[in-house]
Design an enzyme around this catalytic site. Structure first.
Site, PDB file in Angstrom:
ATOM      1  N   LYS A 111       3.327  -3.315  -5.757  1.00  0.00           N
ATOM      2  CA  LYS A 111       1.958  -2.685  -6.366  1.00  0.00           C
ATOM      3  C   LYS A 111       1.993  -2.699  -7.654  1.00  0.00           C
ATOM      4  CE  LYS A 111      -0.267  -0.995  -2.514  1.00  0.00           C
ATOM      5  NZ  LYS A 111      -1.332   0.236  -1.952  1.00  0.00           N
ATOM      6  N   LYS A 194       0.231 -10.709   6.728  1.00  0.00           N
ATOM      7  CA  LYS A 194      -0.404  -9.676   7.602  1.00  0.00           C
ATOM      8  C   LYS A 194      -1.909  -9.879   7.281  1.00  0.00           C
ATOM      9  CE  LYS A 194      -0.622  -4.859   6.323  1.00  0.00           C
ATOM     10  NZ  LYS A 194      -0.321  -3.702   6.224  1.00  0.00           N
ATOM     11  N   LYS A 197      -6.863  -5.763   4.622  1.00  0.00           N
ATOM     12  CA  LYS A 197      -8.385  -5.412   4.106  1.00  0.00           C
ATOM     13  C   LYS A 197      -8.162  -5.911   2.783  1.00  0.00           C
ATOM     14  CE  LYS A 197      -6.543  -0.673   4.153  1.00  0.00           C
ATOM     15  NZ  LYS A 197      -6.696   0.525   4.733  1.00  0.00           N
TER      16      LYS A 197
END
Ligand code: TRP
Length: 328
Positions: A111, A194, A197
């Protein structure tokens, strides 16, 4: 009864991936465990979130938990931000965690990659210690999480063990439970990634609150190989295997049964069946969601949940403060 605890951050839209990989597990397991499922809203602000958006997603997440079948009689559902003891224990754990350990967290590395130091918050960095507090506060035996969170649960175990050794037996050492292949779903356009969202490609991801017809369209347009045989092979046929997983979960059939059912079908026929099934699932779920969100249920459930959560947390923090010497 053993204890189970898990939480989801109210950021981004909840997807079919959250249902298959997480919420469904919580629902299945609540009969066998004393369960605590919370909304990890303190974790949501590690990156900037719009205030109204965050509040809406927080409420939505609770309504979705309930619509998916979490039963407040069996599962304590609460908001992390309403239990200040998480912050209290989080701080103590932060002081028992080394920066070397946090530096090794792969999610933080991912991140913060290519970002300036002035664009990464300290909260994002210390987030795993707060997560550790969330878990060991309740003496959770098991923590169902996605594979991306496994390292955080392992760190939690290390911190809990260290604390127990330094200050005497205080915490239960939690066990992560990771969904196996066939319990996890992938992006419809890029089936080795994956379903997430935050995925940029909206065609790859189905939101739980999206229009069922649009979801059906995405299934019809899902990327597959050209072999035209409905056979589960994660390695060589990730696209079709992903659709088989979705169908198997929603239709409550095993992968073997799905293979049998479609052994003489081409991809078109199979996709149509999956699309219908997804569309029906979303329609039912959204109906329940609408009933819940427009009633007083969310507040009632959260009021009851936070009472129970606080009671347990208060006792735990008192014990910890005592042991650490944070007392008179
Ligand atoms: N870190 C988790 C995620 O991003 C959310 C989370 C916070 C959590 N605290 C937790 C999950 C405790 C399990 C247990 O998905």
């Amino acid at each position: 009864m053993k204890r189970l605890l898990s939480g989801i951050k109210p950021t981004g839209e909840l997807t079919l991936g959250n249902y298959v990989g997480a919420i469904r597990q919580f629902v299945d397991m609540q009969k066998d465990y004393e369960s605590f499922i919370f909304v990890a809203n303190l974790h949501a602000i590690t990156v900037y979130n719009d205030k109204e958006e965050l509040q809406k997603r927080t409420r939505d997440l609770v309504a979705i938990y309930l619509a998916c079948g979490l039963d407040p009689e069996k599962t304590t559902i609460f908001l992390q931000s309403e239990n200040n003891y998480h912050n209290n224990l989080g701080w103590v754990l932060e002081c028992n965690t080394y920066i070397g350990e946090l530096n090794r967290m792969t999610q933080f590395k991912d991140k913060s990659k290519n970002k300036s130091e002035n664009a990464i918050t300290c909260g994002l960095y210390t987030y795993p210690t707060l997560m550790a507090a969330d878990i060991i506060m309740y003496d959770a035996d098991v923590v169902p999480v996605g594979i991306d969170q496994k390292q955080h649960v392992e760190l939690t175990r290390d911190i809990a063990q260290r604390f127990n050794k330094r200050y005497g037996d205080t915490f239960v050492i939690p066990q992560p439970i990771i969904p196996e292949t066939g319990e996890k779903i992938y992006d419809l356009q890029n089936p080795t990634k994956k379903m997430s969202k935050t995925e940029e490609n909206p065609k790859g991801c189905i939101a739980l609150l999206e229009n069922p017809a649009s979801a059906a369209k995405k299934i019809m347009g899902a990327v597959t190989d050209s072999d035209n045989k409905v056979i589960f092979d994660q390695e060589n046929k990730p696209g079709i295997s992903n659709l088989m997983t979705i169908y198997s979960v929603l239709a409550k059939k095993t992968i073997k049964e799905v293979e049998m059912e479609f052994k003489d079908s081409n991809y078109g026929t199979f996709k149509k069946a999956v699309a219908d099934c997804v569309s029906k699932f979303l329609t039912d779920l959204q109906q329940k969601y609408n009933d819940i969100i427009n009633s007083g249920t969310v507040d009632k459930v959260l009021d009851d949940g936070i009472k129970k959560a606080r009671e347990i947390a208060q006792a735990k923090v008192a014990e910890v403060y005592q042991k650490v010497g944070l007392s008179r």
